[in-house]
Scaffold this active site. Structure first.
Site, mmCIF file in Angstrom:
data_model
loop_
_atom_site.group_PDB
_atom_site.id
_atom_site.type_symbol
_atom_site.label_atom_id
_atom_site.label_comp_id
_atom_site.label_asym_id
_atom_site.label_seq_id
_atom_site.Cartn_x
_atom_site.Cartn_y
_atom_site.Cartn_z
ATOM 1 N N GLU A 7 -10.452 -0.095 11.128
ATOM 2 C CA GLU A 7 -9.503 0.934 11.570
ATOM 3 C C GLU A 7 -10.124 2.311 11.735
ATOM 4 O O GLU A 7 -9.757 3.055 12.632
ATOM 5 C CB GLU A 7 -8.327 1.014 10.588
ATOM 6 C CG GLU A 7 -7.407 -0.184 10.686
ATOM 7 C CD GLU A 7 -6.177 -0.046 9.811
ATOM 8 O OE1 GLU A 7 -5.680 1.079 9.684
ATOM 9 O OE2 GLU A 7 -5.721 -1.064 9.270
ATOM 10 N N ASP A 80 -7.087 -3.173 7.691
ATOM 11 C CA ASP A 80 -6.646 -3.028 6.296
ATOM 12 C C ASP A 80 -5.849 -4.233 5.794
ATOM 13 O O ASP A 80 -5.183 -4.917 6.587
ATOM 14 C CB ASP A 80 -5.804 -1.763 6.144
ATOM 15 C CG ASP A 80 -6.645 -0.497 6.230
ATOM 16 O OD1 ASP A 80 -7.875 -0.591 6.084
ATOM 17 O OD2 ASP A 80 -6.076 0.594 6.447
ATOM 18 N N ASP A 82 -2.979 -5.121 4.595
ATOM 19 C CA ASP A 82 -1.537 -5.031 4.412
ATOM 20 C C ASP A 82 -0.849 -5.405 5.722
ATOM 21 O O ASP A 82 -1.514 -5.799 6.681
ATOM 22 C CB ASP A 82 -1.120 -3.632 3.932
ATOM 23 C CG ASP A 82 -1.592 -2.526 4.878
ATOM 24 O OD1 ASP A 82 -2.043 -2.845 6.000
ATOM 25 O OD2 ASP A 82 -1.502 -1.339 4.505
ATOM 26 N N GLU A 84 0.563 -3.564 7.975
ATOM 27 C CA GLU A 84 0.141 -2.715 9.095
ATOM 28 C C GLU A 84 -1.227 -3.149 9.594
ATOM 29 O O GLU A 84 -1.477 -3.210 10.800
ATOM 30 C CB GLU A 84 0.114 -1.248 8.660
ATOM 31 C CG GLU A 84 1.473 -0.652 8.398
ATOM 32 C CD GLU A 84 2.333 -0.544 9.649
ATOM 33 O OE1 GLU A 84 1.835 -0.074 10.684
ATOM 34 O OE2 GLU A 84 3.506 -0.959 9.585
ATOM 35 N N TYR A 303 -8.151 -0.363 -2.193
ATOM 36 C CA TYR A 303 -7.165 0.029 -1.183
ATOM 37 C C TYR A 303 -5.957 0.700 -1.832
ATOM 38 O O TYR A 303 -5.427 0.218 -2.831
ATOM 39 C CB TYR A 303 -6.720 -1.203 -0.401
ATOM 40 C CG TYR A 303 -5.931 -0.870 0.837
ATOM 41 C CD1 TYR A 303 -6.433 -0.001 1.803
ATOM 42 C CD2 TYR A 303 -4.673 -1.428 1.041
ATOM 43 C CE1 TYR A 303 -5.711 0.302 2.936
ATOM 44 C CE2 TYR A 303 -3.939 -1.136 2.182
ATOM 45 C CZ TYR A 303 -4.469 -0.260 3.123
ATOM 46 O OH TYR A 303 -3.745 0.038 4.253
ATOM 47 N N ARG A 305 -2.867 1.521 -0.622
ATOM 48 C CA ARG A 305 -1.468 1.236 -0.261
ATOM 49 C C ARG A 305 -1.101 -0.126 -0.828
ATOM 50 O O ARG A 305 -1.357 -1.155 -0.227
ATOM 51 C CB ARG A 305 -1.274 1.274 1.257
ATOM 52 C CG ARG A 305 -1.394 2.677 1.830
ATOM 53 C CD ARG A 305 -1.059 2.736 3.310
ATOM 54 N NE ARG A 305 -1.150 4.094 3.806
ATOM 55 C CZ ARG A 305 -2.254 4.636 4.310
ATOM 56 N NH1 ARG A 305 -3.351 3.913 4.397
ATOM 57 N NH2 ARG A 305 -2.264 5.886 4.735
ATOM 58 N N HIS A 350 -1.687 -7.788 -3.514
ATOM 59 C CA HIS A 350 -2.875 -6.954 -3.548
ATOM 60 C C HIS A 350 -3.118 -6.414 -4.948
ATOM 61 O O HIS A 350 -2.221 -6.354 -5.778
ATOM 62 C CB HIS A 350 -2.731 -5.787 -2.568
ATOM 63 C CG HIS A 350 -2.420 -6.228 -1.172
ATOM 64 N ND1 HIS A 350 -1.296 -5.812 -0.512
ATOM 65 C CD2 HIS A 350 -3.060 -7.067 -0.339
ATOM 66 C CE1 HIS A 350 -1.267 -6.361 0.691
ATOM 67 N NE2 HIS A 350 -2.322 -7.131 0.810
#
Length: 885
Positions: A7, A80, A82, A84, A303, A305, A350
């Site tokens: 990203e 990433d 997740d 998104e 990470y 989030r 996660h």
């Protein structure tokens, strides 16, 4: 050669080093496409088909990836870990398939929770396919947010002028803030008394005990309601003899909290560091993506989030090992600690946020981090290591005391706690938010030696009067905590939701507290009156739960949309028949404390104080709501609707100007007035009169002659800039207080700074703004490397911007030629690029030469041709020096 898509460019650079020459790592710069901001992007009539749009910046990124794919062996999607990130991978793959550059080349998805060599290489050894269930959950969320925003917002614009927008999560978060404000407005303070006695042991040690019972009656908190009762009990205690009935020492343990999730990190960073949610995420992102440590770029935290609270087994082992080395063997618990989340609708797929290496202590990385990065890393490291430490051992002592006054008896209690073994407290302790109650025992100190049945001497009896206080306003941290408890939103949405509420001017943040603006109160009242279901906490949380089930493959995402849209569309249709008078009647009722604050004389707050017969009501104008009289136009009384409506209402009881004195220089009268858009000060009369609106936070009651003169004197000249010789001035504009120098603006923190800032600090603020580059709120990209100094002075750097790598010198940015790698450009090449770019820039006071172009005139459909200028700007001397170099 395999193409790897991540990203961010910072992550791409680091991962390229880890993977070596067999891979080409490219950045997508986040999402490569989104739903166009127009009607029809989601089409319920076509079973929720969605149209996607690639913007110009993303198109260049996609082209670079597509070009690289033509000569590659395969594609590895490493965005990433997740929803998104999964969606970004899906978008990239879908666009590349449409460009027909994938063919039969293998496509794999890899995820890693930390930007370290071992984590990245391990992920590459364990690829998988794109998780379609996660993509479906993303599509459902994106469609829901679009359908709510693009159907509810127009209703607001039509029925509530001045409102900006509504959103599925944003409107519910705003309701929380507004409901708390309503609680505060409705709160009625009650009197209560506390009684305590200062007592002395036979050994001469003093301690305090509080009254808990009297004459056989147990006293609850705040049960002594008036001074008469308090004085009666004080008299009992003053004449009493005191004896210790019992002393009980009870050992207790306190266990550590789990490592951080996104929300708990934001809460702790707010309480301990004073960071906003968005600032916390900015700094955490940098720590995650990687910091240059001794020539090696490495991610310092996992990470950021996540709503998981568990650490990977190898991380738990590393933490326990570090505890033993840093604190000693006694601080290592017998067994590893395992945690499970209590948050509603949380997913634990996660890891929690933790250091990538517990051996990398804050002291060891101090010199590589800026102050904010160090403070946040210190927080993450300490919370992470504390989560695997032994419990704190605390001895809590409770002393029960009898007071006997001629047979009238009362009971008192003294409590104290002593930490016998600090355990995890040696590394980390929580800090409470304003308004939160401390844990039991936190407020107790250590008691002296006290023995059962011994007599005590009374030193003093204290009776203190108190009044109950309203619930505290939310802070960013406490609002995030509440949203998490209710299951509203997700870790990645909290900071963005709060930012949206600020940007829409629905809330302001004052001393870290969230205060709803009048505009926000109106929107919430409207939605609660006519779209009740869609701002209900349970309804929003239930939708989040359905999204979670979609991501787990348990629900069909389009069926969730169908069920939602059926009722929501019907509600939207019903509002088409809604009259503005219906809206105003509902808002007058719902917002009565704000719109019609109580008057000191007890008169009806809805009767106009100017004409005495008209009835006050909300009115809707082009620029939003205000309060006006029903006898308009005979009575032209109006008042701005503001968050401090009570103060403004009193100040604006009459539209007559209030004299503040005369201007000492012009002799003109200075008055305080109230207009449609709020209170303002004015010097003189007529069209030429100078006017200045009161800035946010300034009430009419606080304005005196001195403040009015200061406002009317703006903008204020501070002094000439020592380098340019041009004047620096300060003023208050649409976006708040600012500095102006050479056509460029720099924001100031407070209104007071406008009147007090000196030349030295002003120069520093301007320099800081220039270092961040152009654009309100945007930071210039960090320099990838420094090439050297320009012959005219100033460093030349290589940076990676929105449209690709470029070289920078001062205000000159020159894009690198196509195919030129950022790490291969030399100083000599950069000088030529800068000279060429500078030569094309217009000289001061002149326009750059232009080709003939077609421009639209004021009338639709007509065009005219602009003639090119004959005279081109001359190249500056830097160009000649560059050629020579």
């Amino acid at each position: 050669m395999n193409v790897v898509v991540v990203e961010s460019p910072a992550k791409a650079k680091t991962i390229n080093k880890y993977l070596g020459p067999g891979y080409k790592v490219l950045a997508s710069f986040g999402h490569v496409r989104d739903l166009p901001a127009k009607d029809g992007s989601v089409r319920p009539d076509e079973d929720f088909e969605m149209s996607w749009e690639v913007d110009s910046a993303s198109a260049k990124r996609i082209k670079d990836i597509a070009d690289a794919m033509k000569s590659s062996d395969g594609l590895i999607l490493a965005t990433d870990p997740d929803r998104e990130g999964e969606a970004i991978s899906w978008h990239v793959l879908d666009v590349l398939k449409k460009k027909k550059v994938i063919g039969d080349k293998p496509v794999k998805r890899v995820v890693f929770n930390a930007i370290t060599k071992s984590a990245v290489l391990d992920a590459m050894r364990n690829p998988r396919d794109i998780d379609i269930s996660l993509v479906d959950a993303y599509l459902a969320r994106r469609a829901l947010d679009y359908l709510v925003g693009f159907n509810l917002s127009p209703v607001l614009w039509r029925k509530l002028p001045g409102a900006r927008s509504a959103g599925r999560v944003q409107s519910v978060a705003l309701r929380l803030v507004c409901d708390r404000e309503s609680e505060i407005e409705r709160f009625v303070s009650e009197e209560y008394w506390n009684l305590s006695a200062l007592l002395k042991t036979p050994r001469g040690d003093e301690f305090e005990a509080r009254l808990v019972s009297a004459e056989g009656k147990r006293l609850q908190a705040k049960s002594i309601g008036n001074g008469e009762e308090a004085n009666r009990l004080k008299a009992l205690l003053d004449g009493a003899a005191y004896r210790v009935e019992s002393v009980e020492a009870k050992p207790t343990k306190r266990n550590p909290a789990p490592p951080f999730t996104t929300s708990t990190l934001q809460q702790a960073a707010s309480s301990k560091l004073g960071f906003s949610a968005s600032r916390t995420m900015q700094v955490a992102q940098r720590l995650y993506e990687g910091i240059d440590i001794g020539g090696e770029t490495v991610g310092l935290i996992t990470y950021m989030r996540t709503d998981g609270v568990q650490m990977a087994p190898e991380a738990i082992d590393a933490a326990r090992k570090a505890v033993g080395e840093q604190f000693g063997a006694r601080y290592v618990p017998e067994k590893p600690r395992f945690y499970s989340t209590k948050a509603k609708n949380a997913q634990e797929a996660h890891e929690a946020i933790r250091p990538t290496s517990f051996d990398r202590t804050p002291d060891q990385v101090r010199r590589y981090l800026d102050p904010d990065q160090l403070r946040l890393y210190d927080l993450v490291w300490k919370r992470g290591i504390a989560s695997q430490m032994a419990s704190a051992e605390i001895e809590r002592t409770t002393v029960e005391i009898e007071a006997d006054n001629g047979g009238r008896k009362a009971g008192l209690r003294a409590t104290g706690s002593v930490i016998r073994f600090d355990g995890f407290i040696a590394a980390y302790t929580d800090q409470k938010e304003d308004g939160e109650q401390p844990d039991e025992g936190d407020e107790d100190g250590r008691l002296p030696e006290i023995n059962a049945q011994e007599k005590l001497d009374k030193q003093k009896v204290n009776a203190t009067q108190h009044f109950t206080e309203p619930p505290p306003r939310y802070s960013e941290a406490s609002l995030i905590k509440k949203m998490e408890e209710l299951g509203i939103g997700r870790p990645s949405t909290y900071a963005a939701t709060l930012a949206t509420l600020r940007d829409r001017e629905y809330i302001i943040i004052d001393k870290r507290k969230l205060i709803p603006e009048a505009k926000g109160r109106l929107v919430t009242a409207f939605l609660e009156s006519f779209f009740t279901r869609y701002v209900e906490y349970d309804f929003t949380a239930d939708l989040e739960e359905k999204l979670d089930k979609i991501s787990a493959g348990e629900l069909d995402w389009k069926q969730v949309l169908r069920d939602f849209w059926k009722d929501f569309f019907a509600q939207i249709e019903d509002t088409k028949e809604l009259r503005v008078t219906n809206v105003l009647d509902a808002l007058n009722e719902e917002l009565a404390p704000l719109v019609f604050p109580k008057r000191e004389d007890g008169s009806d707050p809805r009767i106009c104080q100017v004409c005495g017969t008209g009835k006050l009501s909300l009115k809707l104008g082009k620029f939003g709501a205000f309060v006006g009289c029903s006898n308009y136009p005979e009575c032209n009384y109006t008042r701005q609707l503001s968050a401090d409506g009570g103060a403004d209402a009193e100040a604006a009881a009459s539209n007559e100007p209030q004299s503040l004195g005369k201007d000492p220089h012009t002799g003109e009268e200075i008055t305080l007035r109230n207009g449609r858009f709020g209170p303002y000060v004015q010097r003189g009369d007529g069209k030429e009169a100078k006017r200045a609106s009161l800035p946010k936070g300034w009430t009419p009651a606080s304005i005196d002659h001195e403040k009015a003169l200061a406002l009317l004197s703006l903008p204020r000249d501070i002094g000439q800039h020592p380098e340019t010789g041009k004047m620096i001035s300060a003023g208050i504009g649409r976006y708040g207080p600012f500095l102006l120098h050479d056509g460029s603006y720099a924001n100031l923190e407070t209104v007071e700074d406008v009147f007090s800032i000196g030349l030295n600090r002003a120069v520093t603020v301007i320099a800081d703004k220039q270092s961040k580059g152009p654009g309100r709120g945007r930071s210039a990209p960090a320099a990838l490397k420094t090439l050297g100094d320009h012959p005219d002075g100033g460093a030349i750097t290589v940076r990676d911007g929105k449209y690709g790598p470029y070289v920078n010198w001062g205000k000159v940015n020159a894009t690198l030629p196509k195919g030129k790698a950022a790490d291969s450009v030399t100083l000599e090449e950069a000088l030529v690029l800068i000279a060429d770019k500078a030569g094309k820039m217009p000289a001061k006071g002149k326009k750059a030469p232009a080709k003939a172009k077609t421009t639209k005139t004021a009338k639709a459909g007509e065009t005219k041709t602009a003639k090119p200028k004959a005279k081109a700007a001359a190249k500056p001397k830097a160009a000649a020096k560059a050629k020579k170099a």
